[in-house]
Design an enzyme around this catalytic site. Structure first.
Site, PDB file in Angstrom:
ATOM      1  N   GLY A   1       0.847  -1.191   0.000  1.00 10.34           N
ATOM      2  CA  GLY A   1       0.000   0.000   0.000  1.00 10.34           C
ATOM      3  C   GLY A   1       0.876   1.231   0.000  1.00 10.34           C
TER       4      GLY A   1
ATOM      5  N   GLY B   1       0.483   4.463   0.765  1.00 16.21           N
ATOM      6  CA  GLY B   1       0.510   5.297   1.957  1.00 16.21           C
ATOM      7  C   GLY B   1       1.255   4.649   3.104  1.00 16.21           C
TER       8      GLY B   1
ATOM      9  CG  ASN C   1       4.886   0.380   0.814  1.00 22.18           C
ATOM     10  OD1 ASN C   1       4.758  -0.425   1.726  1.00 22.18           O
ATOM     11  ND2 ASN C   1       4.754   0.032  -0.460  1.00 22.18           N
TER      12      ASN C   1
ATOM     13  CD  GLU D   1      -2.319   2.466  -3.308  1.00 25.02           C
ATOM     14  OE1 GLU D   1      -1.877   1.624  -4.094  1.00 25.02           O
ATOM     15  OE2 GLU D   1      -1.983   2.516  -2.109  1.00 25.02           O
TER      16      GLU D   1
ATOM     17  CB  THR E   1       9.882  10.341  -9.747  1.00 26.26           C
ATOM     18  OG1 THR E   1       8.591   9.767  -9.991  1.00 26.26           O
ATOM     19  CG2 THR E   1       9.827  11.110  -8.428  1.00 26.26           C
ATOM     20  CG  LEU E   2      12.309  12.021 -14.800  1.00 22.36           C
ATOM     21  CD1 LEU E   2      13.344  12.987 -15.343  1.00 22.36           C
ATOM     22  CD2 LEU E   2      11.104  11.932 -15.737  1.00 22.36           C
TER      23      LEU E   2
ATOM     24  N   GLY F   1       9.248   4.450  -5.518  1.00 23.55           N
ATOM     25  CA  GLY F   1       8.557   5.744  -5.473  1.00 23.55           C
ATOM     26  C   GLY F   1       8.077   6.081  -4.075  1.00 23.55           C
ATOM     27  CG  ASP F   2       5.252   3.664  -2.211  1.00 20.94           C
ATOM     28  OD1 ASP F   2       4.615   4.577  -2.783  1.00 20.94           O
ATOM     29  OD2 ASP F   2       4.919   2.474  -2.253  1.00 20.94           O
TER      30      ASP F   2
ATOM     31  CB  SER G   1      13.407  -2.869   1.090  1.00 17.97           C
ATOM     32  OG  SER G   1      12.480  -2.011   0.443  1.00 17.97           O
TER      33      SER G   1
END
Length: 306
Positions: A40, A42, A44, A141, A221-222, A253-254, A293
């Site tokens: 999820g 949020g 993460n 989400e 973000t790329l 991304g999170d 992680s």
């Protein structure tokens, strides 16, 4: 306790199955592996911000079941304060993830469960935490109208507002205008602006379109190409940081958004916060899994000193 960062979002338990192919309807096949873990966006992001040293509160809805127990244990380990409502008559979100053993391609079914019912009243129940925090962040989400309402409450109280517009969706300009920072990836930027992003130059055009819709600043973000920051005055391409061989990009991304929010909350400049978020993401992709992680603050600081 006044929190540095408050995040509204969803927790789901990720159930990942690896097999040579998906079964046909009515068929049972043997798979190669199974993994169960917290997910999820949020959730993460909350874990990433907590691991980065911020005091974090996470607003969501859960059932009263083993997956809810997993959520609470995950947040406790990362130092995240639960602002979750638990519903005895609903279930905690879960995701079925099929992964093709040969190609790595995946197919996903997400059932948000109780989090699909997040409403204005759930936001009002946590009004004090939102009004007193330094940074408020959300994604897409949970119901979008609840996310917009929460952003409006945070903006009115003077918090710095961050929207990570994921998963990709069209959004009203009224929602974008509530955000000090909008942090889409290439696909999400295109969904909002209609501009295809294949390069930093394209990202600059998409960022300008986001500012035209009212955003204070945009961070596109790329992936392995870093990100593009644009605030109407400054436009800066921030390169990615190499922390080692990439093992798993899920949750990168999170990791970025959580690290960025934590750094903004402690008073770092946007570009300094972007580098902190970039380093957080760089370390996260060298490890398997998502929330577990997320790196500790000392690891991020060590990478930035190199």
């Amino acid at each position: 306790m006044t929190l540095d960062v408050v995040i509204l979002g969803v927790f789901v338990a990720d159930t990942a199955y690896r097999a040579k192919r998906q079964p046909r309807m009515g068929e049972t096949i043997l798979g190669q592996s199974f993994a169960l873990g917290p997910g999820g966006k949020g959730s993460n992001q909350s874990v990433a911000a907590g691991m980065a040293g911020a005091t974090v509160g996470f607003i969501t809805k859960l059932g009263k079941d083993p997956f809810a127990d997993m959520a609470l244990a995950t947040w406790k380990k990362a130092g995240v304060t639960s602002l979750a409502t638990q519903c005895a008559d609903d279930y905690t979100g879960a995701a079925y993830i099929f992964i093709d053993e040969k190609t790595g391609d995946n197919a996903i079914i997400v059932c948000p469960g109780a989090a699909a019912t997040i409403s204005f009243s759930d936001i009002d129940a946590q009004a004090e935490a939102i009004q007193e925090c330094k940074v408020f962040m959300t994604q897409l989400e949970q119901p979008i109208d609840a996310a917009e309402y929460a952003l409006a409450c945070a903006r009115k109280a003077g918090a710095t507002t961050i929207l990570n517009p994921a998963p990709a969706a069209e959004l009203p300009a009224s929602m974008i205008a509530l955000c000090d920072f909008v942090t889409p990836n290439e696909t999400e930027a295109e969904a909002i602006t209609g501009i295809t992003v294949n390069s930093p130059k394209d990202a600059g055009a998409a960022a300008e379109a986001l500012l035209a819709k009212g955003a204070g600043a945009a961070i596109i973000t790329l992936g392995e190409n870093g990100c593009l920051y644009h605030d109407g005055t400054n436009s800066v391409h921030v390169p990615a940081i190499n922390a080692g061989p990439v093992v798993e990009t899920t949750g990168a991304g999170d990791a970025f958004n959580g690290g960025f929010a934590a750094a903004i909350a402690e008073g770092r400049s946007p570009l300094e916060a972007i580098r902190f978020g970039t380093a957080t993401a760089a370390i996260s992709v060298t490890r398997p899994g998502t929330a577990p992680s997320m790196p500790a603050r000392k690891e991020v600081e060590s990478l930035l000193r190199k």
